[in-house]
Write an enzyme that holds these catalytic residues in place. Structure first.
Site, PDB file in Angstrom:
ATOM      1  N   CYS A 140       0.837  -1.210   0.000  1.00  0.00           N
ATOM      2  CA  CYS A 140       0.000   0.000   0.000  1.00  0.00           C
ATOM      3  C   CYS A 140       0.868   1.255   0.000  1.00  0.00           C
ATOM      4  O   CYS A 140       1.420   1.639   1.032  1.00  0.00           O
ATOM      5  CB  CYS A 140      -0.928  -0.012   1.214  1.00  0.00           C
ATOM      6  SG  CYS A 140      -1.988   1.437   1.319  1.00  0.00           S
ATOM      7  N   CYS A 143      -0.561   4.100   2.150  1.00  0.00           N
ATOM      8  CA  CYS A 143      -0.350   3.898   3.591  1.00  0.00           C
ATOM      9  C   CYS A 143       1.113   4.122   3.965  1.00  0.00           C
ATOM     10  O   CYS A 143       1.416   4.747   4.973  1.00  0.00           O
ATOM     11  CB  CYS A 143      -0.713   2.471   3.996  1.00  0.00           C
ATOM     12  SG  CYS A 143      -2.289   1.896   3.374  1.00  0.00           S
ATOM     13  N   ASP A 144       2.016   3.589   3.168  1.00  0.00           N
ATOM     14  CA  ASP A 144       3.414   3.469   3.615  1.00  0.00           C
ATOM     15  C   ASP A 144       4.416   4.305   2.833  1.00  0.00           C
ATOM     16  O   ASP A 144       5.587   4.374   3.225  1.00  0.00           O
ATOM     17  CB  ASP A 144       3.845   1.987   3.546  1.00  0.00           C
ATOM     18  CG  ASP A 144       3.055   1.134   4.530  1.00  0.00           C
ATOM     19  OD1 ASP A 144       2.542   1.691   5.520  1.00  0.00           O
ATOM     20  OD2 ASP A 144       2.935  -0.088   4.299  1.00  0.00           O
TER      21      ASP A 144
HETATM   22  C1  LIG Z   1       0.290  -3.944   5.613  1.00  0.00           C
HETATM   23  C2  LIG Z   1      -0.887  -2.991   5.504  1.00  0.00           C
HETATM   24  C3  LIG Z   1      -0.761  -1.696   5.955  1.00  0.00           C
HETATM   25  C4  LIG Z   1      -1.835  -0.822   5.870  1.00  0.00           C
HETATM   26  N1  LIG Z   1      -1.689   0.442   6.359  1.00  0.00           N
HETATM   27  C5  LIG Z   1      -2.741   1.283   6.335  1.00  0.00           C
HETATM   28  C6  LIG Z   1      -2.630   2.594   6.867  1.00  0.00           C
HETATM   29  O1  LIG Z   1      -1.561   3.002   7.340  1.00  0.00           O
HETATM   30  N2  LIG Z   1      -3.731   3.382   6.826  1.00  0.00           N
HETATM   31  C7  LIG Z   1      -4.921   2.971   6.296  1.00  0.00           C
HETATM   32  O2  LIG Z   1      -5.882   3.727   6.298  1.00  0.00           O
HETATM   33  N3  LIG Z   1      -5.042   1.749   5.760  1.00  0.00           N
HETATM   34  C8  LIG Z   1      -3.995   0.895   5.773  1.00  0.00           C
HETATM   35  N4  LIG Z   1      -4.111  -0.352   5.226  1.00  0.00           N
HETATM   36  C9  LIG Z   1      -5.391  -0.718   4.595  1.00  0.00           C
HETATM   37  C10 LIG Z   1      -6.421  -1.060   5.674  1.00  0.00           C
HETATM   38  O3  LIG Z   1      -5.855  -2.036   6.522  1.00  0.00           O
HETATM   39  C11 LIG Z   1      -7.697  -1.572   5.038  1.00  0.00           C
HETATM   40  O4  LIG Z   1      -8.199  -0.618   4.136  1.00  0.00           O
HETATM   41  C12 LIG Z   1      -8.749  -1.844   6.105  1.00  0.00           C
HETATM   42  O5  LIG Z   1      -8.250  -2.729   7.081  1.00  0.00           O
HETATM   43  C13 LIG Z   1     -10.010  -2.439   5.497  1.00  0.00           C
HETATM   44  O6  LIG Z   1     -10.894  -2.699   6.538  1.00  0.00           O
HETATM   45  P1  LIG Z   1     -12.058  -3.778   6.424  1.00  0.00           P
HETATM   46  O7  LIG Z   1     -12.730  -3.756   7.739  1.00  0.00           O
HETATM   47  O8  LIG Z   1     -12.840  -3.559   5.210  1.00  0.00           O
HETATM   48  O9  LIG Z   1     -11.329  -5.177   6.201  1.00  0.00           O
HETATM   49  P2  LIG Z   1     -10.115  -5.934   6.877  1.00  0.00           P
HETATM   50  O10 LIG Z   1      -9.291  -5.068   7.721  1.00  0.00           O
HETATM   51  O11 LIG Z   1      -9.477  -6.672   5.766  1.00  0.00           O
HETATM   52  O12 LIG Z   1     -10.838  -6.984   7.841  1.00  0.00           O
HETATM   53  C14 LIG Z   1     -11.538  -8.063   7.304  1.00  0.00           C
HETATM   54  C15 LIG Z   1     -12.078  -8.894   8.438  1.00  0.00           C
HETATM   55  O13 LIG Z   1     -12.929  -9.904   7.921  1.00  0.00           O
HETATM   56  C16 LIG Z   1     -12.662 -11.122   8.583  1.00  0.00           C
HETATM   57  N5  LIG Z   1     -13.110 -12.207   7.709  1.00  0.00           N
HETATM   58  C17 LIG Z   1     -12.727 -12.534   6.458  1.00  0.00           C
HETATM   59  N6  LIG Z   1     -13.405 -13.605   6.018  1.00  0.00           N
HETATM   60  C18 LIG Z   1     -14.242 -13.964   7.035  1.00  0.00           C
HETATM   61  C19 LIG Z   1     -15.209 -15.006   7.208  1.00  0.00           C
HETATM   62  N7  LIG Z   1     -15.452 -15.910   6.257  1.00  0.00           N
HETATM   63  N8  LIG Z   1     -15.874 -15.075   8.388  1.00  0.00           N
HETATM   64  C20 LIG Z   1     -15.663 -14.165   9.371  1.00  0.00           C
HETATM   65  N9  LIG Z   1     -14.772 -13.155   9.254  1.00  0.00           N
HETATM   66  C21 LIG Z   1     -14.074 -13.068   8.103  1.00  0.00           C
HETATM   67  C22 LIG Z   1     -11.167 -11.087   8.874  1.00  0.00           C
HETATM   68  O14 LIG Z   1     -10.836 -11.990   9.930  1.00  0.00           O
HETATM   69  C23 LIG Z   1     -11.008  -9.617   9.266  1.00  0.00           C
HETATM   70  O15 LIG Z   1     -11.320  -9.473  10.637  1.00  0.00           O
HETATM   71  C24 LIG Z   1      -3.058  -1.252   5.297  1.00  0.00           C
HETATM   72  C25 LIG Z   1      -3.194  -2.559   4.840  1.00  0.00           C
HETATM   73  C26 LIG Z   1      -2.132  -3.435   4.944  1.00  0.00           C
HETATM   74  C27 LIG Z   1      -2.284  -4.854   4.454  1.00  0.00           C
END
Ligand SMILES: Cc1cc2nc3c(=O)[nH]c(=O)nc-3n(C[C@H](O)[C@H](O)[C@H](O)COP(=O)(O)OP(=O)(O)OC[C@H]3O[C@@H](n4cnc5c(N)ncnc54)[C@H](O)[C@@H]3O)c2cc1C
Length: 318
Positions: A140, A143-144
């Site tokens: 990302c 992000c980084d």
């Molecule tokens: C290394 C890294 C660094 C990042 N740094 C930043 C940053 O600095 N700032 C920023 O804004 N964004 C950052 N991001 C992006 C950010 O993490 C994502 O945009 C954000 O987490 C998305 O949130 P979400 O809740 O949609 O999904 P996610 O955070 O992906 O969470 C998905 C959830 O769904 C659950 N899940 C999946 N399948 C199932 C299932 N079948 N049953 C039950 N649960 C399930 C998982 O266990 C998880 O808890 C970064 C991403 C990464 C990978």
């Protein structure tokens, strides 16, 4: 607990996923007195638990560690009555309400459902790449990128995202190499033109990454590349590697129960509603554009408010 065919409980709101989207939805539905059940999946707290510094989430002027931030999200949601369980949903039945959500041999009935299962960045699958994740290897740039100020870095990929990330990184980095396995890009003409005209971007055509150097140094010092046309192996000195080869939305468990686009992202309207009444979707499992914690949290809030309004309407009609 009952068998797979029994109903173990009935909930007003079931939230699938516990990243910023799911836990924000949990906070809002909990504060609407709906006692949501959050099925957290294999990665409680979501993607941010795999990173270190988060510097762009509003409210933390000194930054915060990803896992710590997600613990705060969970604590806040639980404080108002959200129930979080480390369970992975394997199947949903959405033919009629209440919907059925299957996990670990149990079935829970849901009057409304919020899907927030996120997406996973695709990695190359190299051992060295995994050893250096968050130590110079990231997926990302938004992000980084800031952490790589003044450093030479590489982006791998050939689509719009790769061009966008490479162009963005030139704000901080004097040189950005784009490693691509072919001799032409998949990216749209406008994105290609913008990147190829940028003097800080240098294309490395017909090449794959064999190894990220150097796990022994515990940081990225370079890349071992193979030219697919000449078979020549070379080393490129860089301090960062940005993966831009796509994301995989975590929607396979839905098995066609909800509409997805051609890359597997869930399709919703602007109010996070899916085509099924009372089923909402938010965060990165819908959003292939922004992919940020704050946007995921924002849409999680939308889904929660929509679910509360939906349930209120149902009560009035009953
Ligand atoms: C290394 C890294 C660094 C990042 N740094 C930043 C940053 O600095 N700032 C920023 O804004 N964004 C950052 N991001 C992006 C950010 O993490 C994502 O945009 C954000 O987490 C998305 O949130 P979400 O809740 O949609 O999904 P996610 O955070 O992906 O969470 C998905 C959830 O769904 C659950 N899940 C999946 N399948 C199932 C299932 N079948 N049953 C039950 N649960 C399930 C998982 O266990 C998880 O808890 C970064 C991403 C990464 C990978």
């Amino acid at each position: 607990m009952g068998s797979d065919n029994d109903t173990d409980s009935r909930q007003k709101v079931v939230i699938v996923g516990s990243g910023p989207a799911g836990l924000t939805a949990a906070l809002y539905t909990a504060r609407a007195n709906l006692t949501p059940l959050v099925l957290e999946g294999d990665e409680p707290g979501g993607q941010l638990t795999t990173t270190t510094d988060v510097e762009n989430f509003p409210g933390f002027p000194d930054g915060i560690q990803g896992p710590e931030m997600m613990n705060l999200f969970r604590t806040q949601a639980e404080k108002f009555g959200a129930v979080c369980q480390r369970e992975k949903v394997t199947r949903v039945e959405l033919e009629s309400r209440p919907y059925k959500v299957h996990y670990a041999g149990k079935v829970v009935e849901a009057e409304s459902l919020i899907i927030s299962t996120g997406a996973s960045a695709k990695y190359l699958g190299l051992e060295s790449e995994q050893l250096l994740r968050n130590k110079g290897v990231t997926a990302c740039a938004t992000c980084d990128g800031f952490f790589f100020k003044g450093m030479e870095v590489a982006v791998v990929g050939g689509g719009d995202t790769a061009m966008e990330e490479a162009t963005f990184l030139t704000r901080f980095c004097p040189k950005v190499y784009v490693i691509h396995r072919r001799d032409k890009l998949r990216a749209s003409k406008v994105m290609q033109d913008r990147a190829l005209k940028n003097e800080k971007i240098q294309m490395v055509w017909d090449s794959t990454i064999e190894e990220v150097l150097d796990p022994a140094a515990d940081k990225v010092t370079g890349l071992k590349l193979r030219n697919l046309k000449t078979d020549e192996v070379s080393e490129l000195a860089v301090e960062g590697l940005f993966l831009a080869i796509g994301h995989r939305p975590n929607t396979a468990f839905l098995d066609g129960a909800l509409k997805v686009n051609d890359t597997g992202y869930l399709v919703t309207d602007e109010r996070t509603r899916t085509a099924k009444p009372g089923v909402f979707a938010c965060g990165d499992c819908v959003d292939f554009r922004y992919r940020q914690a704050v946007t995921a949290a924002g849409t999680g809030c939308q889904s929660a408010m929509e679910a509360a309004w939906f349930l209120e309407e149902q009560d009035q009609e009953a």
